[in-house]
Every structure is written in structure tokens, then in C-alpha cells.
Design a protein around this motif. Structure first.
Motif, PDB file in Angstrom:
ATOM      1  N   LEU A 176      25.763  57.660 -17.657  1.00  0.00           N
ATOM      2  CA  LEU A 176      26.721  58.659 -18.902  1.00  0.00           C
ATOM      3  C   LEU A 176      27.895  58.040 -18.811  1.00  0.00           C
ATOM      4  O   LEU A 176      28.583  57.182 -18.108  1.00  0.00           O
ATOM      5  CB  LEU A 176      26.940  59.776 -17.740  1.00  0.00           C
ATOM      6  CG  LEU A 176      28.058  60.916 -18.666  1.00  0.00           C
ATOM      7  CD1 LEU A 176      27.429  61.313 -19.710  1.00  0.00           C
ATOM      8  CD2 LEU A 176      28.147  62.100 -17.541  1.00  0.00           C
ATOM      9  N   HIS A 177      28.145  57.966 -20.266  1.00  0.00           N
ATOM     10  CA  HIS A 177      29.353  57.242 -21.029  1.00  0.00           C
ATOM     11  C   HIS A 177      29.995  58.513 -21.768  1.00  0.00           C
ATOM     12  O   HIS A 177      29.567  58.982 -22.714  1.00  0.00           O
ATOM     13  CB  HIS A 177      28.816  56.298 -22.038  1.00  0.00           C
ATOM     14  CG  HIS A 177      27.861  55.149 -21.329  1.00  0.00           C
ATOM     15  ND1 HIS A 177      28.476  54.247 -20.846  1.00  0.00           N
ATOM     16  CD2 HIS A 177      26.435  55.204 -21.257  1.00  0.00           C
ATOM     17  CE1 HIS A 177      27.483  53.228 -20.429  1.00  0.00           C
ATOM     18  NE2 HIS A 177      26.219  54.112 -20.646  1.00  0.00           N
ATOM     19  N   SER A 178      31.311  58.872 -21.135  1.00  0.00           N
ATOM     20  CA  SER A 178      32.027  59.936 -21.717  1.00  0.00           C
ATOM     21  C   SER A 178      32.730  59.029 -22.816  1.00  0.00           C
ATOM     22  O   SER A 178      33.857  58.204 -22.807  1.00  0.00           O
ATOM     23  CB  SER A 178      33.192  60.296 -20.810  1.00  0.00           C
ATOM     24  OG  SER A 178      33.803  61.085 -21.369  1.00  0.00           O
ATOM     25  N   ALA A 179      32.334  59.001 -24.059  1.00  0.00           N
ATOM     26  CA  ALA A 179      32.737  58.009 -25.213  1.00  0.00           C
ATOM     27  C   ALA A 179      32.237  58.570 -26.666  1.00  0.00           C
ATOM     28  O   ALA A 179      31.613  59.432 -26.601  1.00  0.00           O
ATOM     29  CB  ALA A 179      32.039  56.738 -24.989  1.00  0.00           C
ATOM     30  N   ASP A 180      33.102  58.238 -27.715  1.00  0.00           N
ATOM     31  CA  ASP A 180      32.772  58.223 -28.889  1.00  0.00           C
ATOM     32  C   ASP A 180      31.643  57.384 -29.470  1.00  0.00           C
ATOM     33  O   ASP A 180      31.841  56.057 -29.604  1.00  0.00           O
ATOM     34  CB  ASP A 180      33.969  57.957 -29.513  1.00  0.00           C
ATOM     35  CG  ASP A 180      33.847  58.629 -31.327  1.00  0.00           C
ATOM     36  OD1 ASP A 180      32.770  58.580 -31.797  1.00  0.00           O
ATOM     37  OD2 ASP A 180      35.029  58.376 -31.846  1.00  0.00           O
ATOM     38  N   ALA A 181      30.591  58.029 -29.799  1.00  0.00           N
ATOM     39  CA  ALA A 181      29.380  56.977 -30.227  1.00  0.00           C
ATOM     40  C   ALA A 181      29.681  56.333 -31.619  1.00  0.00           C
ATOM     41  O   ALA A 181      28.959  55.283 -31.784  1.00  0.00           O
ATOM     42  CB  ALA A 181      28.172  57.911 -30.660  1.00  0.00           C
ATOM     43  N   LEU A 182      30.790  56.883 -32.317  1.00  0.00           N
ATOM     44  CA  LEU A 182      31.352  55.759 -33.576  1.00  0.00           C
ATOM     45  C   LEU A 182      31.696  54.451 -33.143  1.00  0.00           C
ATOM     46  O   LEU A 182      32.008  53.809 -34.157  1.00  0.00           O
ATOM     47  CB  LEU A 182      32.191  56.866 -34.339  1.00  0.00           C
ATOM     48  CG  LEU A 182      31.738  57.808 -35.184  1.00  0.00           C
ATOM     49  CD1 LEU A 182      32.596  58.604 -35.816  1.00  0.00           C
ATOM     50  CD2 LEU A 182      30.575  57.122 -36.282  1.00  0.00           C
ATOM     51  N   ARG A 183      32.127  54.592 -31.966  1.00  0.00           N
ATOM     52  CA  ARG A 183      33.074  53.367 -31.693  1.00  0.00           C
ATOM     53  C   ARG A 183      32.321  52.393 -30.534  1.00  0.00           C
ATOM     54  O   ARG A 183      32.826  51.485 -29.899  1.00  0.00           O
ATOM     55  CB  ARG A 183      34.428  53.591 -31.062  1.00  0.00           C
ATOM     56  CG  ARG A 183      35.487  54.230 -32.064  1.00  0.00           C
ATOM     57  CD  ARG A 183      36.456  54.980 -31.503  1.00  0.00           C
ATOM     58  NE  ARG A 183      37.077  55.652 -32.310  1.00  0.00           N
ATOM     59  CZ  ARG A 183      38.138  55.418 -33.146  1.00  0.00           C
ATOM     60  NH1 ARG A 183      38.783  53.995 -33.050  1.00  0.00           N
ATOM     61  NH2 ARG A 183      38.639  56.033 -33.953  1.00  0.00           N
ATOM     62  N   PHE A 184      31.215  52.966 -29.935  1.00  0.00           N
ATOM     63  CA  PHE A 184      30.624  52.500 -28.761  1.00  0.00           C
ATOM     64  C   PHE A 184      30.004  51.138 -29.036  1.00  0.00           C
ATOM     65  O   PHE A 184      29.443  50.997 -30.087  1.00  0.00           O
ATOM     66  CB  PHE A 184      29.523  53.649 -28.720  1.00  0.00           C
ATOM     67  CG  PHE A 184      29.040  53.157 -27.183  1.00  0.00           C
ATOM     68  CD1 PHE A 184      29.651  53.894 -25.939  1.00  0.00           C
ATOM     69  CD2 PHE A 184      27.834  52.561 -26.803  1.00  0.00           C
ATOM     70  CE1 PHE A 184      29.276  53.740 -24.495  1.00  0.00           C
ATOM     71  CE2 PHE A 184      27.333  52.307 -25.319  1.00  0.00           C
ATOM     72  CZ  PHE A 184      28.034  52.906 -24.523  1.00  0.00           C
ATOM     73  N   ASP A 185      30.161  50.189 -28.007  1.00  0.00           N
ATOM     74  CA  ASP A 185      29.348  49.055 -27.946  1.00  0.00           C
ATOM     75  C   ASP A 185      28.124  48.919 -27.415  1.00  0.00           C
ATOM     76  O   ASP A 185      27.908  48.957 -26.293  1.00  0.00           O
ATOM     77  CB  ASP A 185      30.184  47.964 -27.393  1.00  0.00           C
ATOM     78  CG  ASP A 185      29.773  46.514 -27.438  1.00  0.00           C
ATOM     79  OD1 ASP A 185      28.707  46.274 -28.068  1.00  0.00           O
ATOM     80  OD2 ASP A 185      29.929  45.685 -26.317  1.00  0.00           O
TER      81      ASP A 185
END
Ligand code: SAM
Length: 283
Positions: A81-90
């Protein structure tokens, strides 16, 4: 405890198991797949996908959803799980060192308000991606897959079709979501192209040409492209300057951009661009 749907995150959750099954069937996950799901929400797709693959990375921006996702799947060996913004994800950061390249299969019922920027962000990682299956607004899927000459053929069509093979798989009506969106939805399959008949020498320049060509839909190529290339140079490329951008195929845009990559601004063969510019004004 029930989740309060958040409009700003485009939260329209799938509520129909038959539609979920149809999407999973279209993705056709294999045991050794490395899937990436954008926006799991309440996990309508996550659960069925998780049991079928070796690894599933999920990216969710809404922190309120993280505890319930962790609670439901945290013990599963494939779940990351990545608690993150998909628009900035690497996305390249997910690729294991020993993985074949490309290795990622990206899926998601995407928030409609960010679908175009998200697609463009993902395309910067195309060498890491095998394919993508997305639920998008039906109108966006139609634009992505449109043929030259059709009314819906535009900037998104050219850029996505240059980057990917595109396929409009099936439509999904608003009643299959809670809350129901105001628009129809559709599933699209995108496969990054590994080879093509004509490569853009400078993809950023291709993007600039396409943007300029569609700047004013009713204008001809001669007028829209005036800041970049003159009418004579278009004719030399076998492109009629009196046509509109929506009439060109993807390869024609690549020919224009490659001409500019070689000849610079104006597309004129002669390096004396000042004279060429003066002539062009009258064309
Ligand atoms: N996959 C679930 C389903 O089909 O029921 C939810 C889909 S819902 C249309 C979109 C999901 O994307 C929501 O869970 C939302 O919180 C999440 N989301 C919105 N913007 C995001 C972003 N920038 N990065 C990651 N997730 C995002």
C-alpha cells in the motif's frame, strides 16, 4: 463504519459485482503479474485482483481509506500500500532490479477529474509498463480511441495513440457506482508501443506541434501552425495546409515534428528563416 464519499477525490465506488468480474476478466491477471492499482477506494477491484497475482501495489490519496485497506489486506503477501498521490508517484520505483522490462500492469477506476494529467504522467514511465486498463469517463475513452476525421479526434487521441495501442473495451452506466456519476463510463485498454513505423525524434516537440495544431479547432493547419511551420513546408511533407488538424493521422504529426527537429522553427529548409517568415505571412 461507512466511508463518507469525497467529491474532490472523484469517489464513485463500483457497486456491481458483475461489472467488477467483467473488468477483472478484461485485465486477465496472471499469477506472476506485478499489478499497480490506482485509487482502490473501498477495494471493489483490489480484493479480486489480490488473490490472482504475485504482487499488487495500490496507490490511494485519501488517508481516511488507508486504515481499512491495511486492516483488510495488510497480512496478504502480495499487498503493498502507498498512501500517495498517483499524479506525483514514481512508478519506475516499483520495478524490482531483476524484473523484466517492462514489468508493470497498471489498472484503476480512475477519478475522472485527473484522468488526462494522470495518463500523461503515466506515459513518462511507459518503458516500465506492459499495459493499462482504466475506467474513465466514456467521452474521454472515445477521444482516446477516435479515428482521424471523426469529431472526437483531438490532442488526447494523437498523443495517446502515438504512445499506445488503444482499445475501447466496454461501457459502464452510472447505476453501477455509489454515488452514481453524472456521466457514462467506459473501460479502455492501453498498451505502450514498443515499435512504430515513425518515431518522434523529439517527443516534447511532437507534443508542442499537436497542441498548436489543435489550438483553434475551426482553423486550418496553415493558420494554427503558423508560429511553427510554414505552408510550403507542410506541402513538402505531403500535408495539405488547408486541412484541419482533426483530419491528419498520427504519423503526419510526427512528420511535422521531425521536420522541425531537423530544420528548427518555421520548418523551412533554408537556414535563412527571416526571409522565409516574411514570405509565409502571405501564404
Ligand atoms: N477502485 C474503487 C472502485 O472502483 O470502487 C474506487 C474508484 S474511485 C472512482 C477513485 C479512487 O481514486 C478513490 O478511492 C479516490 O480516493 C482515489 N484517488 C483520487 N485521486 C487520487 C490520486 N491523485 N492519487 C491516488 N488515488 C486517488
Amino acid at each position: 463504519m461507512s466511508h463518507q464519499h469525497k467529491k474532490q477525490f472523484g469517489q464513485n465506488f463500483l457497486n456491481n459485482q458483475a461489472v467488477v468480474d467483467r473488468i477483472v476478466k478484461a485485465i486477465a491477471p496472471r499469477a506472476d503479474d506485478h499489478l499497480v492499482e490506482i485509487g482502490p477506494g473501498e477495494a471493489a477491484l483490489t480484493g479480486p485482483l489480490l488473490d490472482r497475482v504475485e504482487r499488487l501495489d495500490i496507490i490511494e490519496i485519501d488517508r481516511d481509506l488507508i486504515p481499512r485497506l491495511t486492516q483488510a489486506f495488510g497480512q496478504h503477501p502480495a499487498f503493498h500500500l502507498h498512501s500517495a498521490d498517483a499524479l506525483r508517484f514514481d512508478y519506475a520505483g516499483l520495478v524490482k532490479n531483476d524484473a523484466p522490462s517492462p514489468s508493470l500492469r497498471v489498472v484503476g477506476n480512475l477519478p475522472y477529474n485527473i484522468s488526462s494529467p494522470l495518463l500523461f504522467h503515466l506515459m513518462t514511465f511507459e518503458s516500465a509498463i506492459i499495459d493499462m486498463h482504466f475506467m474513465l469517463q466514456k467521452e474521454v475513452v472515445e477521444r482516446i480511441c477516435a479515428c482521424p476525421g471523426s469529431k472526437t479526434f483531438g490532442r488526447l487521441s494523437v498523443m495517446m495513440q502515438y504512445a499506445c495501442e488503444t482499445e475501447h473495451l466496454f461501457d459502464v452506466g452510472p447505476d453501477n457506482f455509489t454515488p452514481p456519476p453524472k456521466v457514462n463510463s467506459a473501460i479502455v485498454r492501453l498498451k505502450p508501443r514498443r515499435t512504430r513505423t515513425l518515431n518522434a525524434e523529439d517527443p516534447a516537440l511532437l507534443s508542442k506541434v499537436v497542441k498548436q495544431a489543435f489550438a483553434q479547432k475551426r482553423k486550418t493547419l496553415r493558420n494554427n501552425l503558423k508560429p511553427l511551420i510554414n505552408a510550403a513546408a507542410l506541402s513538402e511533407l505531403g500535408i495539405d495546409p488547408s486541412m484541419r488538424a482533426e483530419q491528419l493521422d498520427v504519423e503526419a504529426f510526427v512528420r511535422i515534428s521531425n521536420r522541425l527537429a531537423v530544420s528548427g522553427q518555421d520548418g523551412a529548409k533554408q537556414p535563412n528563416t527571416q526571409n522565409a517568415n516574411q514570405t509565409n505571412e502571405n501564404q
